[in-house]
Design a protein around this motif. Structure first.
Motif, short mmCIF file in Angstrom:
data_model
loop_
_atom_site.label_atom_id
_atom_site.label_comp_id
_atom_site.label_asym_id
_atom_site.label_seq_id
_atom_site.Cartn_x
_atom_site.Cartn_y
_atom_site.Cartn_z
N PRO A 31 0.80 -1.50 0.06
CA PRO A 31 0.04 0.15 0.01
C PRO A 31 0.90 1.41 -0.06
O PRO A 31 0.29 2.49 -0.38
CB PRO A 31 -0.78 -0.12 1.26
N ALA A 32 2.37 1.07 0.21
CA ALA A 32 2.96 2.28 0.38
C ALA A 32 2.37 3.34 1.22
O ALA A 32 2.05 4.37 0.67
CB ALA A 32 3.62 2.90 -1.03
N PRO A 33 1.84 3.25 2.41
CA PRO A 33 0.92 4.11 3.06
C PRO A 33 1.52 5.49 3.16
O PRO A 33 0.83 6.67 3.23
CB PRO A 33 0.91 3.55 4.52
N TYR A 34 2.88 5.66 3.23
CA TYR A 34 3.45 6.98 3.17
C TYR A 34 3.18 7.92 1.90
O TYR A 34 3.39 9.15 2.01
CB TYR A 34 4.85 6.84 3.68
N ALA A 35 3.15 7.05 0.81
CA ALA A 35 2.85 7.96 -0.37
C ALA A 35 1.85 8.80 -0.21
O ALA A 35 1.78 9.92 -0.71
CB ALA A 35 2.79 6.95 -1.39
N ILE A 36 0.41 8.35 0.11
CA ILE A 36 -0.45 9.27 0.15
C ILE A 36 -0.33 10.07 1.27
O ILE A 36 -1.16 11.22 1.20
CB ILE A 36 -1.72 8.30 0.38
N VAL A 37 0.01 9.74 2.39
CA VAL A 37 0.44 10.82 3.75
C VAL A 37 1.25 11.79 3.18
O VAL A 37 0.93 13.10 3.24
CB VAL A 37 1.04 9.80 4.64
N PHE A 38 2.37 11.70 2.35
CA PHE A 38 3.26 12.70 1.93
C PHE A 38 2.46 13.59 1.06
O PHE A 38 2.71 14.80 1.13
CB PHE A 38 4.50 12.13 1.19
N ARG A 39 1.80 12.88 0.05
CA ARG A 39 0.92 13.83 -0.96
C ARG A 39 -0.12 14.76 -0.14
O ARG A 39 -0.31 16.03 -0.42
CB ARG A 39 0.48 12.92 -1.99
N ASN A 40 -0.68 13.95 0.78
CA ASN A 40 -1.74 14.83 1.52
C ASN A 40 -1.34 15.97 2.25
O ASN A 40 -1.70 17.01 2.66
CB ASN A 40 -2.56 13.84 2.40
N MET A 41 -0.07 15.56 2.73
CA MET A 41 0.74 16.76 3.45
C MET A 41 1.21 17.90 2.83
O MET A 41 1.14 19.15 3.22
CB MET A 41 1.88 16.06 4.15
N ALA A 42 1.66 17.72 1.55
CA ALA A 42 1.94 18.74 0.67
C ALA A 42 0.59 19.41 0.30
O ALA A 42 0.81 20.54 0.17
CB ALA A 42 2.54 17.99 -0.48
N ILE A 43 -0.37 18.86 0.22
CA ILE A 43 -1.65 19.44 -0.09
C ILE A 43 -1.79 20.24 1.15
O ILE A 43 -2.58 21.58 1.07
CB ILE A 43 -2.93 18.37 -0.47
N LEU A 44 -1.84 19.81 2.26
CA LEU A 44 -2.18 20.50 3.52
C LEU A 44 -1.12 21.86 3.54
O LEU A 44 -1.69 22.89 4.03
CB LEU A 44 -2.15 19.70 4.54
N GLY A 45 0.07 21.53 3.17
CA GLY A 45 1.01 22.58 3.20
C GLY A 45 0.70 23.68 2.28
O GLY A 45 1.01 24.93 2.77
N VAL A 46 0.01 23.51 1.02
CA VAL A 46 -0.22 24.70 0.37
C VAL A 46 -1.34 25.54 0.96
O VAL A 46 -1.65 26.86 0.65
CB VAL A 46 -0.47 24.37 -1.13
#
Length: 721
Positions: free
Chosen positions: A574-589
């Motif tokens: 599932p590579a759980p951190y891939a979706i976490v990292f992307r969501n964090m980037a979305i949250l960052g902006v």
């Protein structure tokens, strides 16, 4: 590994190097070494007993009659050939871990053990036919493990399970924001290799000026580096070589058991929710909250390697988060955050998990960084060499008035002999940074040069925090610092300028620097204890990093093509951190204003708690401090779950019972058993990938249901039969 072989006498031992004339007080040392060797010879018992005896003696006195090769002599062609083979093997293991849980243990011990086995087999074969020209030394063994660790680390810091995969269309399609072309970049073998070559070498230069402070003045443990050094030192004595062969046999036995267990489990995993890894060992309710033993031999092995306090801290962190906090916060669904959000949305419960864990990690790292700065300034003013660390090889403080042991004196002398010039460290960092600043915008047009410049200015501070934490706990938490880069630089860029892709690529820059720096410091510790030159360590790291920049992307490409559901929730990878990292980037902006209710307040609370816990550890006596949990370790299960912590505690329990029954054997063979469990389960991934590419599916699904659900399933089957 904390045992040694003994029984080394001058002039004996296959492959022993030519001795040189003693210098200064060498005659006194040699006499002491001869006396020590003679004492060991008179002791009875097998290799393990002799190895245990060596623990109470000076290690360097055993090697006193052996010449230490120059740093160029430590770098051999055979060492790098073996390193390449092992790097490919370990890259497969790390890639599997990266795409499943994202928790990567230190495999230094395994690299040292297998490096010894391969080269010893090689040299023995050459010796039989009279072609052996250069004996195999412990310094060359250290070069091998350094090169292997540098190479397989790229499989993690390269972001194949987090930021790099998070850029892809496959992950972007699972989010509702910022999935336009300027925020998406699909993996391709060519640009991945180019990107890694540009960013992966900076970390080698960033902490080189601090190596004396971290290794000699602070005497940080670096558990895996220390264990590897013990292992290598033990191998290169006659008794140690015999013990090493037994250790390799033990490793091979548990490798086969672990590999066979992985193969057996495969038959029951027709879908991703089937099999032993979905076994609700503690009940279905506990399983829903990530409390279960998933029969993972790889994490049982990891638990046998990590110190007890680390494993207990992990479990405690899991209990506090998944056992108490997350269920309570989840009950506030609809009040603190929207009830309609997906489980991976950082606007919901996932936001608490990610940011509270980061707050713990940053609080711990910042405390130790400030502590280092303050104590260094005080030492400079008072000209006092006192070290006040929470963890040291010695429970007592290291002071200028306290004499060094023979081992420390000898090791310090050689560690400081082959200095890496400061201009090389500073100049190398600046030069590669300039090349990177010019090159990266061509790979990621949205990533402006000034974003990269700021990252390179901040990176040394974060690299120190991570290297310091790794020296204490053996955990390299580079992903936490990568998330910080995602949030800050992504916020700076903004959504309309490709801020998501900017944040993810900046994360890659930061992770590469921080990860490589801590690995180099870990290897410096191993080199310090085996008398390997810092220069040979540095060159080996450079060559290993170059290997990893090619091997890791190729291994990832194999996984990416073999498993079409990589990155999808509920899949085998599932590579759980891939979706976490992307969501964090979305949250960052979007900024802090988009965090769920009370999340920022809780972050401040846990940030302060990390500082207070560290302060207490420093103020109380060492006999009390060793029972106080580590905030860095506690933070990890906050966003992953407790299942792997339970696996690791099982590993600790096995080792604890073994030590109670037979401590000598546990010390001698524990690392070999752990390495076999890790390597066997990890390498099963390779044939599993081949089966997936060939479209061969497991024939059975083993699934667990509640009684009520089972009745419904039975009733349904009855109606359709």
């Amino acid at each position: 590994m904390e045992s040694y072989g003994a029984d080394r006498r001058e002039g004996e031992g296959e492959g022993e190097e030519e001795m040189v004339a003693p210098e200064g007080s060498e005659m006194r040392r040699r006499s002491a070494a001869a006396a020590a060797a003679k004492e060991v010879e008179t002791r009875e018992g097998n290799g393990e007993a002799a190895a245990s005896t060596m623990m109470s003696m000076s290690v360097e006195r055993v090697f006193e009659g052996k010449r230490v090769p120059g740093w160029r002599e430590q770098l051999t062609l055979r060492a790098f050939v073996v390193s390449f083979v092992l790097a490919a093997m370990f890259s497969v293991i790390v890639m599997k871990l990266n795409l499943t849980t994202g928790i990567i243990p230190s495999l230094n011990v395994s690299a040292g053990l297998l490096g010894f086995f391969f080269v010893k087999t090689w040299t023995a074969a050459l010796d039989r036919v009279g072609l052996l020209k250069k004996p195999f030394t412990r310094q060359e063994n250290t070069v091998i493990q350094t090169c292997v660790v540098a190479a397989y680390d790229i499989a993690f810091s390269g972001g194949f399970g987090n930021y790099l995969l998070g850029m892809s269309e496959r992950i972007a399609s699972q989010t509702t924001e910022a999935n336009d072309p300027q925020n998406v970049k699909d993996p391709q073998l060519g640009w991945m290799i180019g990107f890694l070559f540009v960013v992966s070498f900076l970390g080698l230069f960033v902490l080189v000026p601090l190596r004396k402070i971290m290794i000699i003045d602070y005497k940080l443990i670096y558990p895996s580096g220390t264990a590897t050094a013990h292992l290598i030192n033990g191998f290169h004595t006659p008794q140690g070589a015999k013990l090493a062969m037994k250790q390799v046999t033990t490793l091979a036995k548990f490798f086969l058991i672990s590999f066979a267990w992985g193969f057996f489990q495969w038959f029951y995993t027709a879908t991703d929710s089937c099999g032993f890894q979905a076994f609700p060992t503690l009940g279905l309710k506990a399983y829903a909250n990530k409390f279960y033993f998933d029969f993972s031999t790889i994490y049982v092995g990891v638990g046998m390697i990590c110190p007890y306090i680390v494993n207990v801290s992990l479990l405690l962190g899991g209990i506090i988060s998944w056992g108490i906090m997350w269920p309570l916060i989840n009950n506030k669904k609809g009040e603190w955050f929207s009830a309609d959000l997906s489980p991976t949305s950082l606007h919901g419960l996932q936001g608490y998990k990610v940011f509270i864990s980061i707050a713990l990690i940053l609080g711990d790292g910042l405390y130790n960084f400030v502590k280092y700065t303050v104590t260094s300034l005080i030492a400079a003013v008072r000209k006092d060499r006192t070290s006040m660390l929470p963890v040291s090889d010695d429970e007592a403080l290291i002071t200028a008035d306290r004499p060094l042991s023979f081992d420390d004196e000898r090791r310090t002398e050689l560690f400081l002999k082959d200095q890496i010039p400061q201009p090389v460290a500073y100049g190398g960092y600046v030069l590669i940074a300039v090349v990177s600043i010019v090159t990266l915008p061509h790979i990621f047009p949205q990533l402006k040069w000034y974003y990269i410049l700021v990252a390179y200015i901040v990176a040394p501070v974060l690299a120190f925090c991570n290297a310091y934490g790794c020296g204490l706990t053996d955990w390299s938490l580079v992903s936490a610092y990568g998330k910080l880069a995602i949030f800050t630089i992504g916020m700076w860029a903004g959504a309309s300028h490709g801020g998501v892709l900017v944040g993810l690529s900046a994360c890659g820059v930061m992770m590469s620097i921080v990860s490589t720096a801590s690995d180099l410091m870990q290897d410096f510790k191993t080199g310090y204890m085996t008398l390997a030159s810092p220069r040979s360590m540095f060159v080996s790291q450079v060559i290993g990093t170059a290997m990893g920049c090619v091997i890791a992307p190729c291994v990832f490409w194999l996984f990416f093509k073999a498993f079409k559901d990589i990155g999808l929730s509920g899949s085998e990878y599932p590579a759980p951190y891939a979706i976490v990292f992307r969501n964090m980037a979305i949250l960052g902006v979007d900024g802090f204003g988009s965090l769920p209710k009370h999340c920022l307040t809780l972050c401040f609370v846990f940030f302060a708690a990390a500082i207070v816990i560290n302060l207490i550890r420093d103020l109380v006596p060492q006999k009390v401090a060793r029972f106080i949990p580590l905030p860095m370790a506690m933070a990890i299960p906050f966003y992953i779950g407790s299942y792997f912590a339970i696996d690791m505690c099982v590993g600790s329990l096995i080792l604890f019972v073994w030590e109670m029954v037979d401590k000598a054997k546990a010390d001698a063979f524990g690392p070999a058993v752990a390495s076999g469990l890790i390597c066997g389960d990890g390498l099963w991934t390779l044939p599993q990938s081949v089966l997936a590419l060939a479209k061969v599916q497991p024939p059975i699904c083993m699934k667990f249901l509640s009684r009520q659900m089972n009745d419904k399933v039975d009733a349904y089957i009855t109606t359709i039969s």
